[in-house]
Design an enzyme around this catalytic site. Structure first.
Site, PDB file in Angstrom:
ATOM      1  N   HIS A 213       1.017  -0.665  -0.214  1.00 56.91           N
ATOM      2  CA  HIS A 213      -0.390  -0.631  -0.071  1.00 56.91           C
ATOM      3  C   HIS A 213       0.979   0.869  -0.155  1.00 56.91           C
ATOM      4  CE1 HIS A 213      -3.018   2.943   1.009  1.00 56.91           C
ATOM      5  NE2 HIS A 213      -4.297   2.060   1.141  1.00 56.91           N
TER       6      HIS A 213
ATOM      7  N   ASP B  35      -7.520  -5.407  -0.006  1.00 56.68           N
ATOM      8  CA  ASP B  35      -8.528  -6.490  -1.559  1.00 56.68           C
ATOM      9  C   ASP B  35      -8.270  -7.759  -0.855  1.00 56.68           C
ATOM     10  OD1 ASP B  35      -7.715  -3.097  -3.346  1.00 56.68           O
ATOM     11  OD2 ASP B  35      -9.029  -4.164  -2.314  1.00 56.68           O
TER      12      ASP B  35
HETATM   13  C1  SDX Z   1      -6.469  -0.232  -2.595  1.00 52.58           C
HETATM   14  O1  SDX Z   1      -4.192   4.440  -2.036  1.00 52.58           O
HETATM   15  C2  SDX Z   1      -4.974   3.922  -0.901  1.00 52.58           C
HETATM   16  O2  SDX Z   1      -5.621   4.295  -0.470  1.00 52.58           O
HETATM   17  C3  SDX Z   1      -6.174   2.773  -2.212  1.00 52.58           C
HETATM   18  C4  SDX Z   1      -6.833   1.459  -1.612  1.00 52.58           C
HETATM   19  C5  SDX Z   1      -8.509   2.896  -0.919  1.00 52.58           C
HETATM   20  O3  SDX Z   1      -8.836   2.318  -0.498  1.00 52.58           O
HETATM   21  O4  SDX Z   1      -8.626   3.819  -2.105  1.00 52.58           O
HETATM   22  O5  SDX Z   1      -6.358   1.535  -0.101  1.00 52.58           O
HETATM   23  C6  SDX Z   1      -7.182   0.650  -2.156  1.00 52.58           C
HETATM   24  O6  SDX Z   1      -5.799   0.173  -4.320  1.00 52.58           O
HETATM   25  C7  SDX Z   1      -5.413  -1.200  -2.442  1.00 52.58           C
HETATM   26  C8  SDX Z   1      -4.446  -1.207  -3.148  1.00 52.58           C
HETATM   27  C9  SDX Z   1      -4.404  -2.547  -4.203  1.00 52.58           C
HETATM   28  N1  SDX Z   1      -3.358  -3.173  -4.892  1.00 52.58           N
HETATM   29  C10 SDX Z   1      -2.810  -3.739  -4.677  1.00 52.58           C
HETATM   30  O7  SDX Z   1      -3.028  -5.001  -3.695  1.00 52.58           O
HETATM   31  C11 SDX Z   1      -1.800  -3.661  -6.125  1.00 52.58           C
HETATM   32  C12 SDX Z   1      -0.389  -5.232  -5.919  1.00 52.58           C
HETATM   33  N2  SDX Z   1      -0.421  -3.698  -4.843  1.00 52.58           N
HETATM   34  C13 SDX Z   1       1.269  -2.900  -5.496  1.00 52.58           C
HETATM   35  O8  SDX Z   1       1.339  -2.799  -7.014  1.00 52.58           O
HETATM   36  C14 SDX Z   1       1.549  -2.242  -4.655  1.00 52.58           C
HETATM   37  O9  SDX Z   1       1.683  -1.711  -3.545  1.00 52.58           O
HETATM   38  C15 SDX Z   1       0.376  -0.593  -4.803  1.00 52.58           C
HETATM   39  C16 SDX Z   1       0.325   0.147  -6.309  1.00 52.58           C
HETATM   40  C17 SDX Z   1      -1.245  -0.544  -3.789  1.00 52.58           C
HETATM   41  C18 SDX Z   1       1.326   0.477  -4.067  1.00 52.58           C
HETATM   42  O10 SDX Z   1       2.333   0.774  -4.638  1.00 52.58           O
HETATM   43  P1  SDX Z   1       3.388   2.214  -4.840  1.00 52.58           P
HETATM   44  O11 SDX Z   1       3.212   2.523  -3.439  1.00 52.58           O
HETATM   45  O12 SDX Z   1       3.706   2.661  -5.921  1.00 52.58           O
HETATM   46  O13 SDX Z   1       4.719   1.247  -4.392  1.00 52.58           O
HETATM   47  P2  SDX Z   1       5.625   0.519  -4.837  1.00 52.58           P
HETATM   48  O14 SDX Z   1       5.203  -0.631  -6.308  1.00 52.58           O
HETATM   49  O15 SDX Z   1       6.833   1.597  -4.935  1.00 52.58           O
HETATM   50  O16 SDX Z   1       6.550  -0.517  -3.749  1.00 52.58           O
HETATM   51  C19 SDX Z   1       7.748  -0.362  -3.124  1.00 52.58           C
HETATM   52  C20 SDX Z   1       8.276  -1.373  -3.266  1.00 52.58           C
HETATM   53  C21 SDX Z   1       8.533  -2.018  -4.855  1.00 52.58           C
HETATM   54  O17 SDX Z   1      10.289  -2.770  -4.639  1.00 52.58           O
HETATM   55  P3  SDX Z   1      10.999  -1.404  -5.390  1.00 52.58           P
HETATM   56  O18 SDX Z   1      11.175  -1.080  -6.161  1.00 52.58           O
HETATM   57  O19 SDX Z   1      11.020  -0.510  -4.548  1.00 52.58           O
HETATM   58  O20 SDX Z   1      12.623  -2.486  -5.425  1.00 52.58           O
HETATM   59  O21 SDX Z   1       8.031  -2.825  -3.173  1.00 52.58           O
HETATM   60  C22 SDX Z   1       7.494  -3.558  -4.136  1.00 52.58           C
HETATM   61  C23 SDX Z   1       7.728  -2.968  -5.176  1.00 52.58           C
HETATM   62  O22 SDX Z   1       8.084  -4.167  -6.823  1.00 52.58           O
HETATM   63  N3  SDX Z   1       5.658  -3.844  -3.777  1.00 52.58           N
HETATM   64  C24 SDX Z   1       5.365  -5.818  -3.815  1.00 52.58           C
HETATM   65  C25 SDX Z   1       4.294  -5.394  -3.844  1.00 52.58           C
HETATM   66  N4  SDX Z   1       4.140  -3.723  -3.585  1.00 52.58           N
HETATM   67  C26 SDX Z   1       5.127  -3.247  -4.074  1.00 52.58           C
HETATM   68  N5  SDX Z   1       6.673  -6.123  -4.706  1.00 52.58           N
HETATM   69  C27 SDX Z   1       6.030  -7.366  -4.210  1.00 52.58           C
HETATM   70  N6  SDX Z   1       3.945  -7.480  -5.101  1.00 52.58           N
HETATM   71  C28 SDX Z   1       3.208  -6.325  -3.808  1.00 52.58           C
HETATM   72  N7  SDX Z   1       1.730  -6.361  -3.985  1.00 52.58           N
END
Ligand code: SDX
Length: 429
Positions: A306, A364
């Site tokens: 998140h 989710d």
């Molecule tokens: C919702 O914003 C809100 O409030 C949203 C929400 C709401 O109520 O409105 O809470 C609802 O959207 C919840 C999130 C649902 N999405 C997912 O579950 C999809 C999977 N999660 C990711 O795509 C990600 O965690 C996000 C999009 C939720 C957050 O992305 P960020 O903050 O941009 O974080 P990032 O992508 O920069 O990740 C940081 C690191 C990265 O690694 P590095 O580049 O630092 O090496 O963590 C890794 C990412 O690769 N990472 C994951 C991961 N999520 C982040 N690695 C594996 N699996 C994951 N799910």
């Protein structure tokens, strides 16, 4: 205003910016005069360190896993609240008295029907259209039916449009589902509460009496509350930006629905369940954990991570409890998906990659298992999210419209394209 200021030494000049403190949470450095003073922009794609507005609606402490709506903890609202009570709180800032609640329920209930001609919209879609595509189209079209509540400068019209959106979203969502499965639409029933009405519109058929299961209705009510609002997330920011241009509320909500559909946002509940189905069994979890950690593999653990929560999403905990309640009520003993989900969570929470990156289950992760058990197909999960989030979008839109300082949102950029150059006739290229 804080007595603190932020000083910036930049291109030979010294610049000072005021600091504003909120009730709780991080302060903000007001850089609205930065460009005028320095000729430079700030740069923050993804808005990781950027506050886009003042707001009094929702507060999130991502490190502590705290979520407050108008100061009330989500745990208490989910435990004791009724969804329309939470809608009132988000819209007006206080929990309603008994009289206010009765009046609000009456007004919402009597806006649940949609214009009969809207039925024809659905026949224009293929039956196998994704229900979110149908939602984007039909909600955007509401402004073609309700001209008397599109003037955003009129507080009365804003209130009517808000009531209509909150009231009609479940009806439209149920119609999208019925159309998708080829069953007749079911009209709302005014003697049912919001969650029960929605379940009946989705699952009743003309051939027999539909009896609402109170345990499932309570679970649906709680799922709506958990998804109601969440500060300045992507879809809420989309609604605010659309609203800042003066677009009508129906168009703004349609924009929010479109943004929510993305798998990184509200589409994650559908993607999370599809992921659990693909993993299939506990013995395949290590393979997927490794894929999620592999930078060369686009696979991510859907329902994990998140932007704000760097701790367990408080909503996910409540969602997990609701999952067990629903499966218990339905006599579903060993749901393989739940078994995979719980084992996946256990492994991920002890894996150094996830611990180091503070990746926890978000709302989710468990919602899909519950919604599937309630009888919804996977492609309806984000539709349900949009039904619940409509009140958050409306409350945030209302707050923005009523903010005397609000202006059209218009970010700038760092230009990295071609410098000025002259046109070349085609025979010279
Ligand atoms: C919702 O914003 C809100 O409030 C949203 C929400 C709401 O109520 O409105 O809470 C609802 O959207 C919840 C999130 C649902 N999405 C997912 O579950 C999809 C999977 N999660 C990711 O795509 C990600 O965690 C996000 C999009 C939720 C957050 O992305 P960020 O903050 O941009 O974080 P990032 O992508 O920069 O990740 C940081 C690191 C990265 O690694 P590095 O580049 O630092 O090496 O963590 C890794 C990412 O690769 N990472 C994951 C991961 N999520 C982040 N690695 C594996 N699996 C994951 N799910």
């Amino acid at each position: 205003m804080s007595k603190d200021t932020a000083k910036l030494s930049f291109s030979g000049g010294e610049h000072e910016f005021s600091v504003r403190e909120g009730t709780i949470g991080p302060s903000v450095i007001d850089i609205s005069s930065l460009y005028k003073e320095t000729g430079a922009f700030t740069y923050d794609p993804g808005f990781t360190s950027t506050a886009s507005c003042d707001s009094q609606i929702t507060f999130i402490d991502g490190d502590e896993g705290v979520l407050l709506h108008r100061g009330y903890p989500i745990e208490q609202l989910a435990e004791h609240g009724d969804f329309l009570e939470v809608c009132y709180l988000l819209l007006y800032g206080e929990l309603p008295t008994k009289t206010q609640k009765e009046d609000f329920d009456f007004r919402v209930t009597r806006h649940t029907m949609v214009h009969e001609q809207m039925n024809r919209f659905f026949t224009g879609f293929r039956r196998d259209a994704h229900p979110m595509a149908v939602m984007c189209g039909t909600v955007g079209a509401l402004s073609a039916f309700y001209h008397d509540s599109t003037d955003i400068s009129d507080p009365h019209q804003r209130m009517v449009a808000s009531m209509r959106m909150i009231a009609k979203m479940p009806t439209i969502a149920a119609m999208a589902y019925k159309y998708h499965i080829g069953q007749p639409f079911v009209y709302p029933q005014n003697d049912l509460d919001y969650a029960s009405n929605f379940l009946r519109m989705c699952f009743a058929v003309p051939c027999e009496e539909y009896k609402v299961n109170p345990v499932l209705a309570r679970a649906m009510n709680r799922i709506f509350i958990l998804h109601a609002d969440h500060e300045q997330n992507a879809s809420t920011s989309t609604v605010r930006l659309a609203g800042s241009s003066g677009a009508n509320p129906f168009a703004c909500i349609a924009a929010g629905i479109a943004c929510l559909w993305g798998p990184a946002h509200g589409g994650a509940n559908e993607a999370a369940l599809n992921m659990l189905a693909e993993i299939g069994s506990v013995d395949r979890i290590p393979e997927y954990i490794e894929r999620a950690k592999d930078k060369n593999d686009p696979f991510r653990l859907m329902g994990f991570g998140h932007r704000v929560y760097k701790n367990y999403d408080p909503r996910a905990k409540i969602m997990q409890k609701t999952t067990h309640e629903v499966l218990g009520e339905l006599g579903i003993k060993d749901d393989p998906m739940l078994e995979v989900a719980m084992e996946l969570e256990k492994i991920a929470l002890h894996d150094e990659y996830f611990v180091e990156k503070k990746l926890y289950p978000n709302i989710d992760f468990y919602s899909g298992i519950t919604l599937r058990a309630l009888g919804f197909p996977t492609n309806m999960f984000t539709v349900l999210f949009s039904v619940a989030r409509t009140v958050g979008w409306i409350a945030q839109w209302k707050e923005m419209i009523e903010d005397p300082h609000q202006r059209i949102g218009r970010p700038r950029q760092l230009y990295t394209g071609a410098p000025k150059r002259d046109y070349l006739p085609i025979n010279k290229r």
